[in-house]
Design an enzyme around this catalytic site. Structure first.
Site, short mmCIF file in Angstrom:
data_model
loop_
_atom_site.label_atom_id
_atom_site.label_comp_id
_atom_site.label_asym_id
_atom_site.label_seq_id
_atom_site.Cartn_x
_atom_site.Cartn_y
_atom_site.Cartn_z
N VAL A 60 3.64 -5.40 2.78
CA VAL A 60 3.18 -6.15 3.96
C VAL A 60 3.54 -7.61 3.77
O VAL A 60 3.28 -8.20 2.71
CB VAL A 60 1.66 -6.00 4.15
CG1 VAL A 60 1.20 -6.78 5.39
CG2 VAL A 60 1.27 -4.54 4.28
N ASP A 103 -8.95 7.72 6.07
CA ASP A 103 -8.57 6.88 4.93
C ASP A 103 -9.33 5.56 4.96
O ASP A 103 -8.77 4.49 4.72
CB ASP A 103 -7.06 6.64 4.92
CG ASP A 103 -6.56 6.17 3.55
OD1 ASP A 103 -7.26 6.41 2.55
OD2 ASP A 103 -5.47 5.57 3.49
N PHE A 143 1.90 2.88 2.47
CA PHE A 143 2.90 2.82 3.53
C PHE A 143 4.11 2.01 3.08
O PHE A 143 5.24 2.38 3.33
CB PHE A 143 2.26 2.16 4.77
CG PHE A 143 3.13 2.15 5.99
CD1 PHE A 143 2.98 3.12 6.96
CD2 PHE A 143 4.09 1.17 6.18
CE1 PHE A 143 3.77 3.10 8.10
CE2 PHE A 143 4.89 1.14 7.31
CZ PHE A 143 4.72 2.12 8.28
N GLY A 144 3.86 0.91 2.40
CA GLY A 144 4.93 0.02 1.98
C GLY A 144 4.42 -1.41 1.88
O GLY A 144 3.23 -1.67 2.00
N GLY A 167 0.83 -1.20 0.00
CA GLY A 167 0.00 0.00 0.00
C GLY A 167 0.86 1.24 0.00
O GLY A 167 2.06 1.20 -0.30
#
Length: 408
Positions: free
Chosen positions: A105, A216, A102-103, A100
């Site tokens: 997973v 979000d 953020f980075g 996502g």
């Protein structure tokens, strides 16, 4: 000998001897100058190396202090980097669950057999330490069955990770927007998911120790456990309010296109009602198994909200329901949920219900007010793909505009 005076004789240096003396003097000056310059250059080089090493040590020490301060502030268990790397097979591609804003997973298994989900902050991510700390602090203080449980985190230099409980059934979008997987969600499961998300939001807005606006909320941020119990995740963009404050404003609009409330997307104004708007979109997506950011009427390029409003005004709202549900639902109940969804996405925030009212509406047969025209986005055919929450600001070049649709 002169008659009138004494003759003087002056001894002069020969011209060739004088030139030799000047040259020798110049060589001495050049040698001394070169030696001095070399000594200065060596000194400068050693000084630069010294300062660089000193700065590196100071940076490392400062980073260690920051990490220690972060450890103390976050009040969460901290995992050793080697432990997480071992659990994920050094972040193997086979362990990657998705990625996502953020980075990436990763799925991992600790030595005691506990399965975990590791959310790793990407160096290129638009989110940084501020969002990381925000999510850690929030999740460490929030406890609700419809919120994802944060087990701990890991900080080592530039590597920052969040460790969550592992959700066997991934995220809601994995089921909703796949024609095969969506068949696994009958109406009872979808109704439970809708209600569970509502209860989780109500907790954030009203029942937790802090008033929290998620900012979000979307299908990919709703995780599903083994029983398909929904859990709200990703609090990197969440805002904490105190007392009776229920709204705020920001110059940095961050979120996901297609789920943003009109007032937030255009003016940066957010409130508990902007979360309600996102919930309304999510509710309509769960009923229809369609993304809001799609084109559902070629003449005017309506997105899902516009399409739902058009069908509602024409008395054909049941056409919105996912065909795979067939006869697994009660028509009156589905119509009521569509009605609630339209109430949540109204243009004016004051017209939208709060989550306490939404929960009551979902769980009772109370009379519902007539929805007003929604605040929705017109989509062009070339703008169907969902944008990432990693986009930090809204650009004036986006191919969307706000409009109203009048019923026949």
């Amino acid at each position: 000998m002169s008659v009138y005076g004494q003759d003087l004789f002056i001894r002069m240096v020969a011209p060739d001897v004088q030139e030799e003396s000047i040259k020798r003097h110049r060589k001495i000056v050049a040698a001394v100058t070169t030696t001095v310059l070399l000594i200065l250059m060596v000194f400068v080089v050693f000084f630069c190396i010294y300062m660089r090493r000193r700065k590196f040590k100071e940076t490392a020490l400062s980073r260690e202090k920051e990490d220690e301060a972060a450890h103390e502030a976050m009040e969460l268990p901290f995992f050793n980097f080697a432990t997480i790397a071992n659990a994920t097979n050094d972040f193997s591609i086979d362990k990657k669950l998705g990625e996502g804003g953020f980075g990436p997973v990763y799925m991992g298994t600790l030595e005691d057999g506990q399965e975990i989900a590791v959310k790793k902050l990407a160096h290129s991510s638009g989110q940084g330490m501020k969002e990381f700390k925000n999510e850690v602090i929030l999740c460490s203080k929030l406890q609700h069955r419809n919120l994802v449980k944060l087990l701990g985190c890991c900080i080592q230099g530039h590597d920052k990770m969040l460790i969550y409980e592992y959700m066997l059934n991934k995220s809601l979008d994995y089921f909703l927007f796949d024609s095969y997987q969506s068949k696994c969600l009958d109406w009872t499961k979808r109704r439970n998911i809708i209600f569970g998300i509502a209860r989780g939001l109500l907790y954030l807005h009203q029942d937790s120790r802090m008033r929290i606006i998620h900012r979000d909320l979307k299908a990919s941020n709703i995780l599903l456990d083994s029983q398909l119990l929904p859990k709200i995740s990703d609090f990197g963009l969440a805002k904490i309010f105190g007392g009776d404050q229920i709204e705020g404003n920001t110059n940095r609009v961050a979120g996901t296109y297609g789920y943003m409330a009109p007032e937030y997307a255009s003016d940066g104004a957010f409130s508990i009602k902007s979360d309600v708007f996102s919930y309304g979109i999510l509710l309509l997506e769960i009923i229809s198994s369609k993304r809001n950011r799609g084109v559902y009427h070629t003449n005017v390029s309506l997105n899902l909200i516009g399409h739902a409003w058009k069908l509602w005004k024409e008395g054909s709202a049941m056409e919105l329901v996912d065909a795979c549900l067939e006869d697994s639902f009660v028509v009156s109940e589905v119509l009521r949920y569509i009605h609630i969804g339209l109430l949540c996405v109204q243009q004016n925030p004051d017209d939208r219900p709060d989550m306490a009212s939404v929960v009551v509406m979902l769980s009772s047969e109370c009379a519902l007010p007539r929805p007003k025209e929604p605040g929705f986005l017109m989509e062009r055919a070339s703008v169907i793909a969902e944008s990432s929450s990693s986009k930090p600001t809204l650009s004036s070049t986006n191919e969307m505009s706000f409009t109203h649709l009048a019923g026949r």
